[in-house]
Design a protein around this motif. Structure first.
Motif, PDB file in Angstrom:
ATOM      1  N   LYS A   1      -1.347  -9.355  -2.309  1.00 47.93           N
ATOM      2  CA  LYS A   1      -0.723  -8.447  -3.232  1.00 47.93           C
ATOM      3  C   LYS A   1      -0.061  -9.192  -4.477  1.00 47.93           C
ATOM      4  O   LYS A   1       0.290  -8.688  -5.634  1.00 47.93           O
ATOM      5  CB  LYS A   1       0.234  -7.222  -2.583  1.00 47.93           C
ATOM      6  N   TYR A   2       0.807 -10.304  -3.905  1.00 49.23           N
ATOM      7  CA  TYR A   2       1.579 -11.136  -4.919  1.00 49.23           C
ATOM      8  C   TYR A   2       0.924 -12.578  -4.875  1.00 49.23           C
ATOM      9  O   TYR A   2       1.273 -13.158  -4.022  1.00 49.23           O
ATOM     10  CB  TYR A   2       2.995 -11.089  -4.289  1.00 49.23           C
ATOM     11  N   GLU A   3       0.131 -12.615  -6.032  1.00 51.33           N
ATOM     12  CA  GLU A   3      -0.678 -13.944  -5.941  1.00 51.33           C
ATOM     13  C   GLU A   3       0.144 -15.311  -6.170  1.00 51.33           C
ATOM     14  O   GLU A   3      -0.374 -16.183  -6.145  1.00 51.33           O
ATOM     15  CB  GLU A   3      -2.140 -13.640  -6.733  1.00 51.33           C
ATOM     16  N   PHE A   4       1.318 -14.904  -6.899  1.00 50.21           N
ATOM     17  CA  PHE A   4       2.193 -15.992  -7.168  1.00 50.21           C
ATOM     18  C   PHE A   4       2.867 -16.779  -5.967  1.00 50.21           C
ATOM     19  O   PHE A   4       3.709 -17.555  -6.339  1.00 50.21           O
ATOM     20  CB  PHE A   4       3.407 -15.646  -8.471  1.00 50.21           C
ATOM     21  N   ILE A   5       2.892 -16.360  -5.009  1.00 52.58           N
ATOM     22  CA  ILE A   5       3.404 -16.776  -3.711  1.00 52.58           C
ATOM     23  C   ILE A   5       2.613 -18.144  -3.616  1.00 52.58           C
ATOM     24  O   ILE A   5       1.499 -18.470  -3.382  1.00 52.58           O
ATOM     25  CB  ILE A   5       3.259 -15.894  -2.479  1.00 52.58           C
ATOM     26  N   VAL A   6       3.466 -19.193  -3.430  1.00 49.05           N
ATOM     27  CA  VAL A   6       2.995 -20.577  -3.089  1.00 49.05           C
ATOM     28  C   VAL A   6       3.133 -21.066  -1.617  1.00 49.05           C
ATOM     29  O   VAL A   6       1.884 -21.471  -1.039  1.00 49.05           O
ATOM     30  CB  VAL A   6       3.779 -21.773  -3.725  1.00 49.05           C
TER      31      VAL A   6
ATOM     32  N   LYS B   1       8.322  -9.191  -9.275  1.00 49.59           N
ATOM     33  CA  LYS B   1       6.955  -8.790  -9.941  1.00 49.59           C
ATOM     34  C   LYS B   1       7.437  -8.239 -11.212  1.00 49.59           C
ATOM     35  O   LYS B   1       6.976  -7.955 -12.328  1.00 49.59           O
ATOM     36  CB  LYS B   1       6.103  -8.395  -9.119  1.00 49.59           C
ATOM     37  N   SER B   2       8.291  -7.126 -10.919  1.00 50.10           N
ATOM     38  CA  SER B   2       8.579  -6.384 -12.158  1.00 50.10           C
ATOM     39  C   SER B   2       9.352  -7.061 -13.247  1.00 50.10           C
ATOM     40  O   SER B   2       9.389  -6.654 -14.441  1.00 50.10           O
ATOM     41  CB  SER B   2       9.504  -5.253 -11.595  1.00 50.10           C
ATOM     42  N   LEU B   3       9.926  -8.204 -12.800  1.00 57.61           N
ATOM     43  CA  LEU B   3      10.586  -8.990 -13.833  1.00 57.61           C
ATOM     44  C   LEU B   3       9.857  -9.865 -14.498  1.00 57.61           C
ATOM     45  O   LEU B   3      10.256 -10.303 -15.847  1.00 57.61           O
ATOM     46  CB  LEU B   3      11.984  -9.842 -13.093  1.00 57.61           C
ATOM     47  N   MET B   4       8.648 -10.307 -13.781  1.00 56.04           N
ATOM     48  CA  MET B   4       7.862 -11.215 -14.694  1.00 56.04           C
ATOM     49  C   MET B   4       7.126 -10.525 -15.910  1.00 56.04           C
ATOM     50  O   MET B   4       6.892  -9.575 -15.563  1.00 56.04           O
ATOM     51  CB  MET B   4       6.896 -11.661 -13.592  1.00 56.04           C
TER      52      MET B   4
END
Length: 100
Positions: A30-35, A94-97
């Motif tokens: 769901k959140y692809e920016f997690i490393v 995510k809403s802030l990105m």
């Protein structure tokens, strides 16, 4: 994406790792920016049985790291509560990105 597990006063459990990994995979999709995710399991030395098992999860993503921890009577319950708290933080992040 990597997941690191640390146990403090707890024996390692493949079943518990599989449970948390399954839940984390849903977040990663769901959140692809997690490393990366660091998962910590610890038993607290308290007389209260309902708050003995502590689960903490730290996520590495763009910006400050996300962190949540909770204590419950089982690691499964505390892990579920931590993941719910992290999902709220991820929604906010995510809403802030901004996308360009």
């Amino acid at each position: 994406m990597t997941v690191n597990y640390e146990y403090d006063g707890v024996t390692a459990s493949q079943e518990l790792e599989a449970y948390v990994k399954g839940k984390l995979d849903k977040l990663f999709n769901k959140y692809e920016f997690i490393v990366r995710a660091d998962v910590f399991f610890k038993t607290e030395n308290t007389s209260n049985r309902s708050s003995k098992m502590k689960t903490s999860i730290r996520l590495s993503a763009p910006g400050p790291r996300l962190f949540a921890e909770t204590t419950s009577d089982s690691f499964h319950k505390s892990a579920a509560e931590v993941l719910t708290a992290l999902e709220r933080q991820l929604d906010k992040r995510k809403s802030l990105m901004q996308t360009h």
